[in-house]
Motif scaffolding. Structure first.
Motif, short mmCIF file in Angstrom:
data_model
loop_
_atom_site.label_atom_id
_atom_site.label_comp_id
_atom_site.label_asym_id
_atom_site.label_seq_id
_atom_site.Cartn_x
_atom_site.Cartn_y
_atom_site.Cartn_z
N ILE A 40 42.10 47.18 38.43
CA ILE A 40 40.75 47.01 37.15
C ILE A 40 40.18 45.62 37.58
N PHE A 41 41.02 44.86 38.06
CA PHE A 41 40.47 43.33 38.48
C PHE A 41 39.53 43.43 39.68
N SER A 42 39.78 44.33 40.67
CA SER A 42 39.02 44.75 41.75
C SER A 42 37.58 45.22 41.25
N PHE A 43 37.69 46.22 40.29
CA PHE A 43 36.67 46.91 39.78
C PHE A 43 35.54 45.94 39.07
N CYS A 44 36.42 45.32 38.13
CA CYS A 44 35.50 44.09 37.21
C CYS A 44 34.90 43.11 38.25
#
Length: 230
Positions: free
Chosen positions: A177-181
């Protein structure tokens, strides 16, 4: 720079730090040393989230020709090599020293792009960074899935001792999720600021992540004076 751009830059720094910290946690602290599985999970999740946000109207992805998609394949292979090597390095190196080596690699990448840059015909061009990222995600997911099977990473990951633990599931979910954000924030930042200003915020984000990692007992970062200077 107006307030909205400052907020965007701070959001970018937040996701940058959170992304690298969660990746480091899974790769180094939990010792999940299977980069084909880990990066395959991140890229497949990224592709799915990009499709969902597009369908919800939160991001805009325009159609692109098959020739434009094929023209992106060399860049996709470089993307795969970059994230694979990055996972291996991040699992072994302290975060500050990882960024030092990353900076060196970016210098070489800049010269390679400068030397090999050629203007593409209009029918081979993608319409935005999101289309490019989507192709990178899909290509990476397919290739990393095949590599995970042929290299034996899949069977090794199934025998990973912490596979069913809460900390492992939380770390992997957070990393995806953090990588996508971070990807979305990066695309937005590049679209809102000049290249020079983006470079400054990338530098500050690395300084922030490096500095915070020194104070987190989780990572137990120990640097020599020479390494700290670098």
């Amino acid at each position: 720079m107006n307030i909205a751009r400052v907020i965007l830059a701070l959001v970018f720094c937040t996701f940058f730090t959170a992304s690298y910290f969660t990746n480091k946690y899974v790769l180094s602290i939990l010792k999940f040393t299977f980069p084909t599985i880990f990066q395959g999970w991140q890229t497949s999740t990224g592709a799915l989230l990009l499709l969902v946000t597009w369908k919800l109207g939160l991001v805009e992805i325009n159609g692109f020709s098959r020739s434009a998609a094929f023209s992106q394949l060399p860049g996709s292979f470089l993307f795969i090599g970059n994230i694979y090597a990055g996972s291996k390095a991040l699992s072994l190196l302290p975060i500050p020293f990882f960024f030092v080596l990353q900076n060196v690699s970016e210098v070489f990448a800049f010269f390679i792009v400068t030397v090999t840059h050629r203007e593409k015909p209009p029918w081979m061009k993608l319409l935005s960074d999101l289309e490019e990222q989507f192709i990178n995600y899909v290509t990476s997911s397919l290739l990393l899935a095949s590599l995970a099977y042929t290299t034996g990473d899949l069977s090794g990951a199934l025998d990973f001792p912490l596979l069913t633990t809460y900390s492992f599931h939380t770390g992997c979910l957070g990393s995806a999720i953090f990588s996508f954000c971070l990807m979305l924030a990066t695309v937005k930042l590049k679209g809102s600021l000049s290249q020079e200003h983006c470079g400054i915020w990338f530098f500050l984000a690395k300084i922030l992540a490096s500095g915070l990692s020194l104070f987190l007992s989780t990572f137990n970062t120990v640097l020599s004076p020479m390494t700290l200077c670098w």
